[in-house]
Motif scaffolding. Structure first.
Motif, PDB file in Angstrom:
ATOM      1  N   LEU A   1       0.850  -1.191   0.000  1.00  0.00           N
ATOM      2  CA  LEU A   1       0.000   0.000   0.000  1.00  0.00           C
ATOM      3  C   LEU A   1       0.887   1.242   0.000  1.00  0.00           C
ATOM      4  O   LEU A   1       1.684   1.444   0.920  1.00  0.00           O
ATOM      5  N   PRO A   2       0.749   2.094  -1.012  1.00  0.00           N
ATOM      6  CA  PRO A   2       1.598   3.281  -1.122  1.00  0.00           C
ATOM      7  C   PRO A   2       1.150   4.401  -0.193  1.00  0.00           C
ATOM      8  O   PRO A   2       0.026   4.436   0.294  1.00  0.00           O
ATOM      9  N   GLY A   3       2.065   5.340   0.005  1.00  0.00           N
ATOM     10  CA  GLY A   3       1.764   6.506   0.831  1.00  0.00           C
ATOM     11  C   GLY A   3       1.557   7.737  -0.017  1.00  0.00           C
ATOM     12  O   GLY A   3       0.927   7.718  -1.042  1.00  0.00           O
ATOM     13  N   GLY A   4       2.117   8.834   0.440  1.00  0.00           N
ATOM     14  CA  GLY A   4       1.999  10.116  -0.253  1.00  0.00           C
ATOM     15  C   GLY A   4       1.504  11.228   0.671  1.00  0.00           C
ATOM     16  O   GLY A   4       2.247  12.120   1.003  1.00  0.00           O
ATOM     17  N   PRO A   5       0.232  11.253   1.068  1.00  0.00           N
ATOM     18  CA  PRO A   5      -0.799  10.301   0.674  1.00  0.00           C
ATOM     19  C   PRO A   5      -1.242  10.466  -0.774  1.00  0.00           C
ATOM     20  O   PRO A   5      -1.042  11.520  -1.374  1.00  0.00           O
ATOM     21  N   MET A   6      -1.842   9.378  -1.277  1.00  0.00           N
ATOM     22  CA  MET A   6      -2.452   9.348  -2.598  1.00  0.00           C
ATOM     23  C   MET A   6      -1.428   9.554  -3.706  1.00  0.00           C
ATOM     24  O   MET A   6      -1.628  10.307  -4.655  1.00  0.00           O
ATOM     25  N   ARG A   7      -0.313   8.822  -3.566  1.00  0.00           N
ATOM     26  CA  ARG A   7       0.701   8.785  -4.609  1.00  0.00           C
ATOM     27  C   ARG A   7       0.625   7.432  -5.306  1.00  0.00           C
ATOM     28  O   ARG A   7       0.463   6.395  -4.657  1.00  0.00           O
ATOM     29  N   ALA A   8       0.762   7.419  -6.611  1.00  0.00           N
ATOM     30  CA  ALA A   8       0.714   6.177  -7.373  1.00  0.00           C
ATOM     31  C   ALA A   8       1.805   5.225  -6.895  1.00  0.00           C
ATOM     32  O   ALA A   8       2.909   5.641  -6.523  1.00  0.00           O
ATOM     33  N   SER A   9       1.524   3.939  -6.946  1.00  0.00           N
ATOM     34  CA  SER A   9       2.434   2.948  -6.366  1.00  0.00           C
ATOM     35  C   SER A   9       3.764   2.835  -7.102  1.00  0.00           C
ATOM     36  O   SER A   9       4.700   2.206  -6.583  1.00  0.00           O
ATOM     37  N   ALA A  10       3.887   3.446  -8.283  1.00  0.00           N
ATOM     38  CA  ALA A  10       5.124   3.334  -9.056  1.00  0.00           C
ATOM     39  C   ALA A  10       6.347   3.789  -8.276  1.00  0.00           C
ATOM     40  O   ALA A  10       7.457   3.290  -8.496  1.00  0.00           O
ATOM     41  N   TYR A  11       6.180   4.718  -7.344  1.00  0.00           N
ATOM     42  CA  TYR A  11       7.337   5.239  -6.610  1.00  0.00           C
ATOM     43  C   TYR A  11       7.977   4.195  -5.705  1.00  0.00           C
ATOM     44  O   TYR A  11       9.128   4.337  -5.273  1.00  0.00           O
ATOM     45  N   LEU A  12       7.236   3.117  -5.412  1.00  0.00           N
ATOM     46  CA  LEU A  12       7.803   2.048  -4.589  1.00  0.00           C
ATOM     47  C   LEU A  12       8.852   1.242  -5.341  1.00  0.00           C
ATOM     48  O   LEU A  12       9.676   0.560  -4.720  1.00  0.00           O
ATOM     49  N   GLY A  13       8.831   1.324  -6.667  1.00  0.00           N
ATOM     50  CA  GLY A  13       9.792   0.569  -7.461  1.00  0.00           C
ATOM     51  C   GLY A  13       9.686  -0.916  -7.163  1.00  0.00           C
ATOM     52  O   GLY A  13       8.592  -1.474  -7.085  1.00  0.00           O
ATOM     53  N   ASN A  14      10.844  -1.556  -6.993  1.00  0.00           N
ATOM     54  CA  ASN A  14      10.839  -2.970  -6.589  1.00  0.00           C
ATOM     55  C   ASN A  14      11.217  -3.138  -5.127  1.00  0.00           C
ATOM     56  O   ASN A  14      11.629  -4.205  -4.691  1.00  0.00           O
TER      57      ASN A  14
ATOM     58  N   GLY B   1       0.370   5.386   3.825  1.00  0.00           N
ATOM     59  CA  GLY B   1      -0.286   4.101   3.647  1.00  0.00           C
ATOM     60  C   GLY B   1      -0.371   3.306   4.931  1.00  0.00           C
ATOM     61  O   GLY B   1      -1.176   2.378   5.045  1.00  0.00           O
ATOM     62  N   GLY B   2       0.462   3.671   5.911  1.00  0.00           N
ATOM     63  CA  GLY B   2       0.399   2.999   7.207  1.00  0.00           C
ATOM     64  C   GLY B   2      -0.958   3.153   7.856  1.00  0.00           C
ATOM     65  O   GLY B   2      -1.474   2.219   8.479  1.00  0.00           O
ATOM     66  N   ASP B   3      -1.569   4.339   7.722  1.00  0.00           N
ATOM     67  CA  ASP B   3      -2.898   4.542   8.293  1.00  0.00           C
ATOM     68  C   ASP B   3      -3.918   3.604   7.662  1.00  0.00           C
ATOM     69  O   ASP B   3      -4.757   3.017   8.354  1.00  0.00           O
ATOM     70  N   LEU B   4      -3.852   3.443   6.355  1.00  0.00           N
ATOM     71  CA  LEU B   4      -4.785   2.555   5.663  1.00  0.00           C
ATOM     72  C   LEU B   4      -4.567   1.112   6.092  1.00  0.00           C
ATOM     73  O   LEU B   4      -5.530   0.372   6.343  1.00  0.00           O
ATOM     74  N   ALA B   5      -3.313   0.697   6.194  1.00  0.00           N
ATOM     75  CA  ALA B   5      -3.020  -0.671   6.601  1.00  0.00           C
ATOM     76  C   ALA B   5      -3.475  -0.936   8.035  1.00  0.00           C
ATOM     77  O   ALA B   5      -3.993  -2.016   8.343  1.00  0.00           O
ATOM     78  N   ILE B   6      -3.279   0.035   8.910  1.00  0.00           N
ATOM     79  CA  ILE B   6      -3.696  -0.127  10.308  1.00  0.00           C
ATOM     80  C   ILE B   6      -5.216  -0.246  10.399  1.00  0.00           C
ATOM     81  O   ILE B   6      -5.748  -1.100  11.126  1.00  0.00           O
ATOM     82  N   LEU B   7      -5.928   0.589   9.659  1.00  0.00           N
ATOM     83  CA  LEU B   7      -7.385   0.497   9.665  1.00  0.00           C
ATOM     84  C   LEU B   7      -7.856  -0.821   9.073  1.00  0.00           C
ATOM     85  O   LEU B   7      -8.846  -1.410   9.547  1.00  0.00           O
ATOM     86  N   TYR B   8      -7.163  -1.302   8.044  1.00  0.00           N
ATOM     87  CA  TYR B   8      -7.521  -2.598   7.472  1.00  0.00           C
ATOM     88  C   TYR B   8      -7.300  -3.713   8.501  1.00  0.00           C
ATOM     89  O   TYR B   8      -8.151  -4.593   8.669  1.00  0.00           O
TER      90      TYR B   8
END
Length: 281
Positions: free
Chosen positions: A26-39, A98-105
């Protein structure tokens, strides 16, 4: 490009990289496209990375209701992705906001979490936030950097709430452990990868109920990795340690010399730390 359809009809895109056991990212940003995570520093050589483009970012569709950009409203999107793959339980990795989203999930679907990796992650969902003082603590560690004097005033203006547009660019080196060519290229595309109106709604009023979420994660059976960067201002390692204490089975790892994007600062060390955590029985 693979997609799935969220409960409200929004088309959600995800990207798959590597082989092995899946790792939902789950990417952060917030609301940044996941491409920045690379591999993720080569972590794709050890696990299959399944990276979700949050609604309205990257290759995902724009929702009909902008209110659904709110963090808690996106928990259903994560569950839709899990259900799409048919995973009973899944390893989840989240970076930054994205940590907030993961924690809520994890709070809402604890039975679906096999492990949770929080990478330089926010925890406003738990009532933990980062202060201007935390940012200044981190900045004080960078005085020997050649760019420090040019960046310091801009960095201070941001956290004082009085920035000019140019200040955000000038302060960017503080977010990286090493301000080399790779980091500069990574930072240069942030604006084009981020949905700014969606970011403004991500943590809007009503998104978080810290007391309820703390109570929920206090019962989480899954192991949790909280990885902080030694030089990061959000969270500082001592703040990350406090986040870890809110989970019954959490461990803290502080990556030396790392900023907010630890997989760029030392890819080998980062991938080894996360893979080691994920591979434990």
């Amino acid at each position: 490009m693979p997609t799935l359809t969220a409960a409200d009809g929004t088309e959600l895109a995800y990207h798959v990289m590597g082989e092995g056991e899946p790792l939902l990212c789950l990417p952060g940003g917030p609301m940044r496209a996941s491409a920045y995570l690379g591999n993720l520093g080569g972590l794709s050589r050890r696990r299959q990375l399944v990276m979700l483009d949050l609604r309205g970012t990257g290759d995902s569709g724009i929702p009909g209701d902008p209110a659904t950009y709110r963090c808690d409203r996106q928990v259903d999107d994560v569950e839709a992705l899990r259900d799409h793959f048919g995973w009973d339980r899944v390893d989840v990795l989240a970076h930054s906001a994205g940590g907030d989203l993961a924690i809520l999930y994890a709070a809402r679907h604890p039975q679906r979490i096999r492990t949770l990796s929080l990478i330089t992650a926010r925890a406003r969902a738990l009532g933990v936030d980062f202060t201007a003082e935390h940012r200044r603590e981190a900045a004080a560690l960078r005085t020997a950097e050649p760019w420090f004097e040019d960046a310091r005033e801009a960095y201070e203006a941001i956290w004082a709430g009085t920035p000019a547009d140019a200040d955000f660019d000038a302060a960017t080196p503080f977010f990286y452990g090493r301000w080399h060519a790779v980091a500069q290229a990574h930072a240069a595309v942030e604006v084009t990868q981020t949905n700014e109106p969606a970011a403004d709604r991500y943590a809007s009023p009503g998104a978080f109920d810290p007391a309820a979420t703390r109570a929920a994660v206090a019962r989480l059976a899954a192991p949790v990795l909280v990885l902080a960067g030694e030089l990061d201002g959000g969270p500082r390692p001592h703040v990350a340690a406090g986040i870890a204490k809110l989970f019954p089975r959490a461990e803290l790892t502080v990556q030396p010399g790392a900023g907010h994007y630890p997989w760029l600062d030392d890819p080998v060390r980062f991938a080894r730390a996360v893979a080691s955590f994920l591979s434990r029985p």
